[in-house]
Design a protein around this motif. Structure first.
Motif, PDB file in Angstrom:
ATOM      1  N   ALA A 185       6.869   3.484  20.865  1.00  0.00           N
ATOM      2  CA  ALA A 185       6.942   2.372  19.913  1.00  0.00           C
ATOM      3  C   ALA A 185       7.429   2.833  18.547  1.00  0.00           C
ATOM      4  O   ALA A 185       7.129   3.942  18.107  1.00  0.00           O
ATOM      5  CB  ALA A 185       5.571   1.739  19.768  1.00  0.00           C
ATOM      6  N   ASN A 186       8.177   1.979  17.918  1.00  0.00           N
ATOM      7  CA  ASN A 186       8.528   2.188  16.514  1.00  0.00           C
ATOM      8  C   ASN A 186       7.439   1.516  15.690  1.00  0.00           C
ATOM      9  O   ASN A 186       6.993   0.424  16.029  1.00  0.00           O
ATOM     10  CB  ASN A 186       9.877   1.559  16.181  1.00  0.00           C
ATOM     11  CG  ASN A 186      11.014   2.332  16.793  1.00  0.00           C
ATOM     12  OD1 ASN A 186      10.957   3.551  16.869  1.00  0.00           O
ATOM     13  ND2 ASN A 186      12.031   1.632  17.234  1.00  0.00           N
ATOM     14  N   LEU A 187       7.027   2.152  14.630  1.00  0.00           N
ATOM     15  CA  LEU A 187       5.964   1.607  13.802  1.00  0.00           C
ATOM     16  C   LEU A 187       6.508   1.224  12.440  1.00  0.00           C
ATOM     17  O   LEU A 187       7.380   1.900  11.896  1.00  0.00           O
ATOM     18  CB  LEU A 187       4.847   2.636  13.624  1.00  0.00           C
ATOM     19  CG  LEU A 187       4.184   3.131  14.903  1.00  0.00           C
ATOM     20  CD1 LEU A 187       3.211   4.256  14.584  1.00  0.00           C
ATOM     21  CD2 LEU A 187       3.466   1.994  15.596  1.00  0.00           C
ATOM     22  N   ALA A 188       5.960   0.167  11.880  1.00  0.00           N
ATOM     23  CA  ALA A 188       6.317  -0.250  10.525  1.00  0.00           C
ATOM     24  C   ALA A 188       5.033  -0.325   9.716  1.00  0.00           C
ATOM     25  O   ALA A 188       4.024  -0.849  10.185  1.00  0.00           O
ATOM     26  CB  ALA A 188       7.006  -1.605  10.553  1.00  0.00           C
ATOM     27  N   PHE A 189       5.071   0.228   8.528  1.00  0.00           N
ATOM     28  CA  PHE A 189       3.918   0.214   7.651  1.00  0.00           C
ATOM     29  C   PHE A 189       4.228  -0.600   6.413  1.00  0.00           C
ATOM     30  O   PHE A 189       5.387  -0.776   6.041  1.00  0.00           O
ATOM     31  CB  PHE A 189       3.532   1.644   7.249  1.00  0.00           C
ATOM     32  CG  PHE A 189       3.076   2.479   8.411  1.00  0.00           C
ATOM     33  CD1 PHE A 189       1.787   2.375   8.892  1.00  0.00           C
ATOM     34  CD2 PHE A 189       3.941   3.362   9.029  1.00  0.00           C
ATOM     35  CE1 PHE A 189       1.362   3.135   9.969  1.00  0.00           C
ATOM     36  CE2 PHE A 189       3.524   4.134  10.100  1.00  0.00           C
ATOM     37  CZ  PHE A 189       2.228   4.015  10.576  1.00  0.00           C
ATOM     38  N   SER A 190       3.189  -1.072   5.768  1.00  0.00           N
ATOM     39  CA  SER A 190       3.376  -1.851   4.548  1.00  0.00           C
ATOM     40  C   SER A 190       3.978  -0.964   3.460  1.00  0.00           C
ATOM     41  O   SER A 190       3.875   0.267   3.496  1.00  0.00           O
ATOM     42  CB  SER A 190       2.038  -2.426   4.072  1.00  0.00           C
ATOM     43  OG  SER A 190       1.201  -1.382   3.594  1.00  0.00           O
ATOM     44  N   LYS A 191       4.570  -1.607   2.498  1.00  0.00           N
ATOM     45  CA  LYS A 191       5.166  -0.894   1.365  1.00  0.00           C
ATOM     46  C   LYS A 191       4.097  -0.072   0.650  1.00  0.00           C
ATOM     47  O   LYS A 191       4.336   1.073   0.266  1.00  0.00           O
ATOM     48  CB  LYS A 191       5.804  -1.906   0.401  1.00  0.00           C
ATOM     49  CG  LYS A 191       6.511  -1.290  -0.763  1.00  0.00           C
ATOM     50  CD  LYS A 191       7.165  -2.364  -1.624  1.00  0.00           C
ATOM     51  CE  LYS A 191       7.846  -1.743  -2.822  1.00  0.00           C
ATOM     52  NZ  LYS A 191       8.495  -2.758  -3.664  1.00  0.00           N
ATOM     53  N   GLU A 192       2.904  -0.640   0.504  1.00  0.00           N
ATOM     54  CA  GLU A 192       1.806   0.058  -0.169  1.00  0.00           C
ATOM     55  C   GLU A 192       1.400   1.325   0.590  1.00  0.00           C
ATOM     56  O   GLU A 192       1.219   2.384  -0.003  1.00  0.00           O
ATOM     57  CB  GLU A 192       0.601  -0.879  -0.302  1.00  0.00           C
ATOM     58  CG  GLU A 192      -0.584  -0.248  -0.994  1.00  0.00           C
ATOM     59  CD  GLU A 192      -1.784  -1.168  -1.064  1.00  0.00           C
ATOM     60  OE1 GLU A 192      -2.688  -0.869  -1.853  1.00  0.00           O
ATOM     61  OE2 GLU A 192      -1.838  -2.173  -0.317  1.00  0.00           O
ATOM     62  N   THR A 193       1.286   1.213   1.916  1.00  0.00           N
ATOM     63  CA  THR A 193       0.915   2.373   2.731  1.00  0.00           C
ATOM     64  C   THR A 193       1.977   3.458   2.635  1.00  0.00           C
ATOM     65  O   THR A 193       1.655   4.644   2.484  1.00  0.00           O
ATOM     66  CB  THR A 193       0.705   1.953   4.197  1.00  0.00           C
ATOM     67  OG1 THR A 193      -0.354   1.005   4.255  1.00  0.00           O
ATOM     68  CG2 THR A 193       0.365   3.140   5.075  1.00  0.00           C
ATOM     69  N   LEU A 194       3.235   3.076   2.705  1.00  0.00           N
ATOM     70  CA  LEU A 194       4.322   4.050   2.595  1.00  0.00           C
ATOM     71  C   LEU A 194       4.344   4.721   1.227  1.00  0.00           C
ATOM     72  O   LEU A 194       4.626   5.912   1.117  1.00  0.00           O
ATOM     73  CB  LEU A 194       5.660   3.379   2.888  1.00  0.00           C
ATOM     74  CG  LEU A 194       5.853   2.927   4.340  1.00  0.00           C
ATOM     75  CD1 LEU A 194       7.129   2.111   4.473  1.00  0.00           C
ATOM     76  CD2 LEU A 194       5.855   4.125   5.275  1.00  0.00           C
ATOM     77  N   GLN A 195       4.010   3.966   0.205  1.00  0.00           N
ATOM     78  CA  GLN A 195       3.958   4.527  -1.142  1.00  0.00           C
ATOM     79  C   GLN A 195       2.836   5.565  -1.238  1.00  0.00           C
ATOM     80  O   GLN A 195       3.024   6.649  -1.781  1.00  0.00           O
ATOM     81  CB  GLN A 195       3.752   3.421  -2.175  1.00  0.00           C
ATOM     82  CG  GLN A 195       3.768   3.924  -3.604  1.00  0.00           C
ATOM     83  CD  GLN A 195       3.639   2.782  -4.608  1.00  0.00           C
ATOM     84  OE1 GLN A 195       3.508   1.624  -4.247  1.00  0.00           O
ATOM     85  NE2 GLN A 195       3.670   3.125  -5.881  1.00  0.00           N
ATOM     86  N   HIS A 196       1.671   5.236  -0.674  1.00  0.00           N
ATOM     87  CA  HIS A 196       0.554   6.183  -0.686  1.00  0.00           C
ATOM     88  C   HIS A 196       0.901   7.446   0.105  1.00  0.00           C
ATOM     89  O   HIS A 196       0.579   8.562  -0.312  1.00  0.00           O
ATOM     90  CB  HIS A 196      -0.710   5.548  -0.114  1.00  0.00           C
ATOM     91  CG  HIS A 196      -1.317   4.517  -1.012  1.00  0.00           C
ATOM     92  ND1 HIS A 196      -1.697   4.768  -2.311  1.00  0.00           N
ATOM     93  CD2 HIS A 196      -1.629   3.225  -0.781  1.00  0.00           C
ATOM     94  CE1 HIS A 196      -2.201   3.677  -2.839  1.00  0.00           C
ATOM     95  NE2 HIS A 196      -2.164   2.719  -1.937  1.00  0.00           N
ATOM     96  N   LEU A 197       1.556   7.260   1.226  1.00  0.00           N
ATOM     97  CA  LEU A 197       1.971   8.406   2.038  1.00  0.00           C
ATOM     98  C   LEU A 197       2.948   9.291   1.271  1.00  0.00           C
ATOM     99  O   LEU A 197       2.821  10.515   1.262  1.00  0.00           O
ATOM    100  CB  LEU A 197       2.601   7.926   3.352  1.00  0.00           C
ATOM    101  CG  LEU A 197       3.103   9.016   4.287  1.00  0.00           C
ATOM    102  CD1 LEU A 197       1.961   9.927   4.737  1.00  0.00           C
ATOM    103  CD2 LEU A 197       3.807   8.393   5.491  1.00  0.00           C
ATOM    104  N   ALA A 198       3.903   8.686   0.601  1.00  0.00           N
ATOM    105  CA  ALA A 198       4.881   9.450  -0.180  1.00  0.00           C
ATOM    106  C   ALA A 198       4.200  10.209  -1.316  1.00  0.00           C
ATOM    107  O   ALA A 198       4.519  11.376  -1.579  1.00  0.00           O
ATOM    108  CB  ALA A 198       5.953   8.516  -0.735  1.00  0.00           C
TER     109      ALA A 198
END
Length: 75
Positions: free
Chosen positions: A2-15
């Motif tokens: 599966a390809n996963l998509a995360f919220s903008k907020e989650t991606l920002q925290h990850l970055a």
């Protein structure tokens, strides 16, 4: 898979975490995701075992009513 998509907020925290820890984002995401899955699986399996031992008519004891020993050894 599966390809996963995360919220903008989650991606920002990850970055931000990737930058702070100096870990590549992909490796960090994989490690965090694996740890989360492992913990969820463990919690689920423990709840399954607990449900097997959950007896509706079982007597319960309040921890205040237990006579605790100060040490495990007796004379």
């Amino acid at each position: 898979m599966a390809n996963l998509a995360f919220s903008k907020e989650t991606l920002q925290h990850l970055a931000e975490l990737s930058e702070l820890t100096k870990q590549p984002t992909q490796e960090l995401a994989e490690r965090l995701f694996k740890e989360a899955i492992d913990r969820e699986m463990e919690d689920f399996l423990l709840s399954v075992v607990a449900d097997q031992y959950d007896i509706e008519s079982a007597e319960t004891v309040d921890y205040k009513d237990v006579k605790w020993r100060s040490s495990g050894l007796q004379d």
